[in-house]
Each structure stands twice: as C-alpha cells, then as structure tokens.
Enzyme design. Structure first.
Site, PDB file in Angstrom:
ATOM      1  N   ASP A  95       3.148  16.886  35.384  1.00 47.75           N
ATOM      2  CA  ASP A  95       3.086  15.442  35.576  1.00 47.75           C
ATOM      3  C   ASP A  95       4.369  15.012  36.290  1.00 47.75           C
ATOM      4  O   ASP A  95       5.458  15.486  35.946  1.00 47.75           O
ATOM      5  CB  ASP A  95       2.967  14.734  34.221  1.00 47.75           C
ATOM      6  N   HIS A 131      -8.444  14.037  33.863  1.00 43.43           N
ATOM      7  CA  HIS A 131      -7.231  14.826  33.660  1.00 43.43           C
ATOM      8  C   HIS A 131      -6.776  14.774  32.213  1.00 43.43           C
ATOM      9  O   HIS A 131      -6.686  13.714  31.612  1.00 43.43           O
ATOM     10  CB  HIS A 131      -6.100  14.394  34.612  1.00 43.43           C
ATOM     11  N   LEU A 132      -6.535  15.959  31.686  1.00 42.92           N
ATOM     12  CA  LEU A 132      -6.031  16.128  30.328  1.00 42.92           C
ATOM     13  C   LEU A 132      -4.512  16.128  30.369  1.00 42.92           C
ATOM     14  O   LEU A 132      -3.909  16.898  31.121  1.00 42.92           O
ATOM     15  CB  LEU A 132      -6.528  17.462  29.746  1.00 42.92           C
ATOM     16  N   HIS A 133      -3.909  15.274  29.550  1.00 36.71           N
ATOM     17  CA  HIS A 133      -2.455  15.291  29.390  1.00 36.71           C
ATOM     18  C   HIS A 133      -2.123  16.292  28.293  1.00 36.71           C
ATOM     19  O   HIS A 133      -2.700  16.254  27.212  1.00 36.71           O
ATOM     20  CB  HIS A 133      -1.932  13.908  28.981  1.00 36.71           C
TER      21      HIS A 133
END
Length: 166
Positions: free
Chosen positions: A55, A124-126
C-alpha cells in the site's frame, strides 16, 4: 504514449496465458495498471488469479494489498461464487506475511473497505500487520465493526448467506 503503455502489457499478458481475458483489464483502473506492470510498482506476488503489492500509504509496518489479477468490482458486486476468490486473497496475504517474517497471525487485520468508502473500485484486500502497531488514523480507517470496513471473515459469511437467501 499512454495508449501504447496500456496496450502493450495487456497484449504480452494475453499471449502468455489465455486465462486473462481482455475484458478483465480496465485501463482506467490503477490496480489493473499496477498488475500489468504499467506503474513501476513492485509486485510481491503475481499469478493468473492473484497479485499483491505494498500500500502506498501504509497503515501498519506491513500493509499489503492483495487483488484479483483480473478486474473485479468492489465487495458489493460479489456473490457466493466469489467465496473461493476471497479465501485465496486471504491465503495469499498470509503467504506474503510469512515471507516477510510475520508469524503472529493473531495480530493481523484482513479486510475490505465497504462501498462507498473505497477509493479504488477494483476489489482489494488490506493486509495489515501487526495490527497492534497501527496508528490512530489507521485504527479509524481499518476499524472493526464499522460501516466502512469489513473483515474478510465477515465478507465470506455475508456472501455465503446471500447464497442461502436465493
């Protein structure tokens, strides 16, 4: 020039594998451009189904985004048939953490921003670790049981219940 950049990587990827259809790429989507190596972003993982990168505004010492390589909309656009994809996103996140020597998976947050609170519409996976080291703003942005953030487990439960209600 931008048109050339957007076209060439997609053509290269399609020639390597027929499982990445042209309609799975949105040239306006920043994450599609990242997974097609158009942005110069380091890919920590990339295969036909899943990609992962850091990120740009990390909320924790380890903050990764795990995305479908093919363009998929946000959480609200998913159905029960997407549960295996969501589980694979989580598994890939765990693999990336382990490769980066994060072994305490009890201090990790896996989740998604819930629309309209997502800045990019590509699913989107954090992956944030250690969650205990997140700062004040990150604890707010990635807050459990909020209107704007849902854990991967909560999303899977929600998608599985959608299948039961049909």
């Amino acid at each position: 020039m931008a048109g050339v950049e957007a076209t060439q990587p997609a053509q290269v990827d399609i020639s390597k594998t027929s499982s990445v259809p042209t309609e799975g790429y949105d040239k306006k989507c920043i994450f599609c451009r990242i997974v097609n190596n158009e942005m110069g972003t380091e890919l920590l993982h990339c295969d036909e189904e899943i990609s992962c990168f850091r990120d740009i505004k990390p909320g924790a010492p380890h903050h990764y985004l795990v995305v479908p390589t093919k363009h998929v909309g946000n959480c609200k656009s998913l159905s029960k048939e997407h549960v295996p994809l969501v589980k694979r996103l989580v598994d890939t996140g765990k693999e990336i953490l382990q490769k980066n020597n994060v072994t305490d998976l009890s201090d990790v947050r896996f989740g998604f921003h819930w629309p309209p609170f997502c800045s990019v519409t590509h699913l989107h996976l954090h992956v944030l670790a250690p969650a205990s080291q997140m700062g004040f703003m990150s604890r707010l942005f990635y807050r459990l049981n909020s209107y704007w953030f849902i854990t991967a487990d909560q999303l899977i439960e929600l998608l599985n219940s959608k299948g039961e209600n049909n």
